[in-house]
Every structure is written in structure tokens, then in C-alpha cells.
Design a protein around this motif. Structure first.
Motif, PDB file in Angstrom:
ATOM      1  N   LYS A 175     -43.820  26.714-116.702  1.00  0.00           N
ATOM      2  CA  LYS A 175     -42.424  26.897-117.121  1.00  0.00           C
ATOM      3  C   LYS A 175     -42.407  27.727-118.398  1.00  0.00           C
ATOM      4  N   GLU A 177     -41.412  27.333-121.397  1.00  0.00           N
ATOM      5  CA  GLU A 177     -41.800  26.650-122.635  1.00  0.00           C
ATOM      6  C   GLU A 177     -43.316  26.587-122.824  1.00  0.00           C
ATOM      7  N   GLU A 312     -38.372  28.812-107.354  1.00  0.00           N
ATOM      8  CA  GLU A 312     -37.522  28.154-108.358  1.00  0.00           C
ATOM      9  C   GLU A 312     -38.127  28.273-109.755  1.00  0.00           C
ATOM     10  N   GLN A 313     -39.439  28.137-109.842  1.00  0.00           N
ATOM     11  CA  GLN A 313     -40.111  28.267-111.132  1.00  0.00           C
ATOM     12  C   GLN A 313     -40.011  29.696-111.668  1.00  0.00           C
ATOM     13  N   LYS A 314     -40.162  30.670-110.775  1.00  0.00           N
ATOM     14  CA  LYS A 314     -40.033  32.067-111.189  1.00  0.00           C
ATOM     15  C   LYS A 314     -38.618  32.346-111.696  1.00  0.00           C
ATOM     16  N   GLN A 315     -37.643  31.783-111.023  1.00  0.00           N
ATOM     17  CA  GLN A 315     -36.251  31.975-111.432  1.00  0.00           C
ATOM     18  C   GLN A 315     -36.007  31.391-112.821  1.00  0.00           C
ATOM     19  N   ALA A 316     -36.674  30.282-113.142  1.00  0.00           N
ATOM     20  CA  ALA A 316     -36.530  29.672-114.465  1.00  0.00           C
ATOM     21  C   ALA A 316     -37.007  30.634-115.556  1.00  0.00           C
ATOM     22  N   PHE A 317     -38.090  31.374-115.264  1.00  0.00           N
ATOM     23  CA  PHE A 317     -38.571  32.375-116.212  1.00  0.00           C
ATOM     24  C   PHE A 317     -37.553  33.507-116.362  1.00  0.00           C
ATOM     25  N   ASP A 319     -34.374  33.390-115.880  1.00  0.00           N
ATOM     26  CA  ASP A 319     -33.206  32.888-116.610  1.00  0.00           C
ATOM     27  C   ASP A 319     -33.477  32.875-118.114  1.00  0.00           C
ATOM     28  N   ALA A 320     -34.697  32.500-118.482  1.00  0.00           N
ATOM     29  CA  ALA A 320     -35.058  32.453-119.901  1.00  0.00           C
ATOM     30  C   ALA A 320     -35.135  33.854-120.509  1.00  0.00           C
TER      31      ALA A 320
END
Length: 345
Positions: A175, A177, A312-317, A319-320
Motif C-alpha cells: 500500500k 504508506e 484494487e491495490q494498484k488503484q490505491a496507489f 489515488d494517492a
């Protein structure tokens, strides 16, 4: 007698002219010919920086074979690997100037000809290789082809240089973070530096030739490259974790000097275009397979702990990274970002 002398003199002049003409013809530069004696053949030189065992070169060998067979050797192909004719920047400049016929440079160096090429280095622009392929074979590739055409460069397609992923000796990256505080080796690229700064890492520009030592000595904690390159350079010896995040999909442009391409016959142009398309398809398939094998070897033989990020994990990056995207949408074409994202749907 005088009449005979004049006739003899004229005959001597004519013969001298013929002999002189023959002599000049003999000394003129010979046209290139193949081993069949075809004096009409031309040789196209292709330069690239990859070693012979990489997919780029292996697929080019088939491209050479097919072009020469289909043109009955009216076009001969000479391939120059390992940066023998220069690095990506030099190769591109040579093609633009016409001192080299063809090359396969990274699209990263083509920002010299259009700033918009920098878009292709944006992290998570494409969420999967297949999405990136569709974009580069479609509207996005056509956009950049037109930019190159204006600079005297004809592009035949975009081969694949692999999905860039992350290795660390600190922890797995799952993620955004997880990157905070990590000393990350990056290329000397403003986009890559901003990428990791935005996610809280400490980006450290470093030459690729110094990377292994930098990881070994702890100058940096982490690095990012395609798995096949990570394996080839034995980074697994000085790293513990591989996160297959595929944050950037690198491409090589199959460029040719426009004047050279235009000088070919319509049939030769068609054959070259068709075989370049086949080359790109074969090379991409080889590279995907090489990277798949590399990931397996990095886990089984290299001893790395491997984790593959979900969509989903890639999308979290991504978004950040919105602040970075907002910044660069002012520099590059916002429309280009929107068109690229359509291929992720």
C-alpha cells in the motif's frame, strides 16, 4: 593524306572518350548488393541497447529474416545490439538526422521531440500490460506517431520493455504508506522523483551501473525495474522483497528515418510495416513470458518474498498520486491523460 590524318585524329578522340568513360564508371562507388548479386538491394541498419538474449533482439532476428525473404533480399537488415551505435539518446538523434536508418529507443528519451512523451512515465497510467498495448496500438500511439512524423521520424510500432516493479530490503510494498521513509533509487527523471516524493519515500537518483553496490552498502533501501532486469542483474542477492506493482509500463519506439522510409517502394513500405507489426506482437509476448519466468525464479532461486498487487491495490496507489496527476496535467495535455485512462476501463 591530310584527310586520313584528320580522320585518324577524330577516331582517336572518340576512342579516348569511350575509354575514359569506362574508366570513370569503374571508379564510381559500387551500389550495395546481396549475395545473389542483386544490385538494387539496400541495407537498413537497426541500433538498440539491449543484449542479444533479451526479447528485443530475439524478435528482431525473426523480423530480419522475414523482411529479407519477403523482399527477395531487395531489403537487407543489419542489427546492432548492446548500444554498439550509442545509447538511446544518440540512437534517436542519429535516426532523426538520417545517419542511422532505424532504432528502438525508450519512449522516455523522446521528450526531446515532444514533452508529452513524459506522460508515458506517469505511474499507474495503465493498470495492466494489455491495457497499455491497446493504448499504444490505438489512439495514444497515433497521437505520438504524429508528433514524431513532424520531426522527420516515422514510427513503426511500440515494443515492450517490461512492467517496472519494486524490490526492497525493508518490507513488502503493498500500500502507498509502505513507501514512507524508504530510500528509493530512481532514474534521473523528474517524474520518478516526484512519484516517490508524493508517496513519502526518499528518492535518490543513481546511475544504474552503481545500483547493485548502492543496495549492497545500504546507500539505498529499494529500487524499481522490470523483473527480467532484476533477475539478470542479481539484485535478489541484496534485496529481500519483490512487490509486483507494475507501476510503469515501459515502451521502446520502433523508429525509422522518415526520408528513408519514403524512399522505399510502396511494396517495400507495406512489407516493412506489416513485419514491424508482427515483430511488436512477438516481442511483447516474449517479454511478458520472460517477466513471468523471472518472477518465479526470483522467488524460487533468488529467495525473494514475492507479492503481486491486485487491481484494487494498484488503484490505491493511483489515488494517492492524485496531487502529482493534477500538477502534471498542467504540464502535459489533460486530454491525453483522459484518453489514456479510457483504456483501463
Amino acid at each position: 593524306m591530310k584527310k586520313n590524318f584528320i580522320s585518324f585524329a577524330l577516331l582517336s578522340l572518340v576512342l579516348s572518350g569511350v575509354l575514359l568513360g569506362c574508366s570513370n564508371k569503374t571508379e564510381a562507388p559500387a551500389s550495395k548488393s546481396d549475395n545473389t548479386g542483386n544490385a538494387e538491394s539496400i541495407t537498413l541498419n537497426i541500433g538498440h541497447v539491449e543484449p542479444e538474449n533479451r526479447s528485443t533482439h530475439q524478435a528482431l532476428l525473426e523480423f530480419k529474416k522475414n523482411v529479407e525473404e519477403r523482399t527477395s533480399n531487395s531489403i537487407l537488415i543489419e542489427i546492432h545490439p548492446n548500444g554498439a551505435l550509442g545509447g538511446d539518446v544518440q540512437l534517436t538523434e542519429s535516426v532523426a538526422m538520417g545517419t542511422l536508418d532505424m532504432a528502438l529507443p525508450s519512449t522516455s528519451v523522446l521528450t526531446t521531440y515532444s514533452d508529452d512523451f513524459g506522460v508515458l512515465d506517469m505511474p499507474y497510467l495503465f493498470t495492466a500490460p494489455e491495457n497499455a498495448f491497446k493504448a499504444m496500438d490505438g489512439e495514444i500511439g497515433e497521437y505520438f506517431n504524429a508528433k514524431l512524423e513532424e520531426k522527420g521520424i516515422h514510427n513503426l510500432g511500440y515494443s515492450y520493455n517490461g512492467p517496472r516493479s519494486t524490490t526492497t530490503n525493508v518490507k513488502a510494498i503493498e500500500k502507498p504508506e509502505d513507501l514512507k521513509g524508504i530510500k528509493m533509487r530512481v532514474m534521473e527523471s523528474p517524474i520518478f522523483i516526484d512519484f516517490y516524493k508524493t508517496l513519502g519515500a526518499n528518492p535518490t537518483p543513481m546511475s544504474f551501473t552503481e545500483l547493485y553496490t548502492g543496495l549492497q552498502q545500504g546507500t539505498v533501501d529499494a529500487q524499481e525495474n522490470p523483473p527480467s532486469l532484476i533477475l539478470a542483474n542479481k539484485f535478489y542477492e541484496v534485496q529481500k522483497y519483490l512487490s509486483v506493482d507494475e507501476h510503469v509500463h515501459n515502451f521502446l519506439a520502433f523508429i525509422m528515418n522518415k526520408n528513408k522510409f519514403d524512399s522505399l517502394t510502396e511494396e517495400q513500405q507495406q512489407i516493412l510495416t506489416e513485419e514491424a507489426k508482427s515483430y511488436v506482437e512477438k516481442q511483447r509476448a516474449l517479454e511478458l513470458e520472460d517477466n513471468k519466468k523471472a518472477i518465479e525464479k526470483l522467488a524460487t532461486e533468488g529467495g525473494l518474498q514475492v507479492n503481486e498487487l491486485s487491481e484494487e491495490q494498484k488503484q490505491a496507489f493511483k489515488d494517492a498520486l492524485k496531487p502529482m496527476y493534477e500538477e502534471y496535467s498542467q504540464k502535459f495535455s489533460k486530454e491525453l491523460f483522459e484518453k489514456s485512462d479510457k483504456y483501463n476501463k
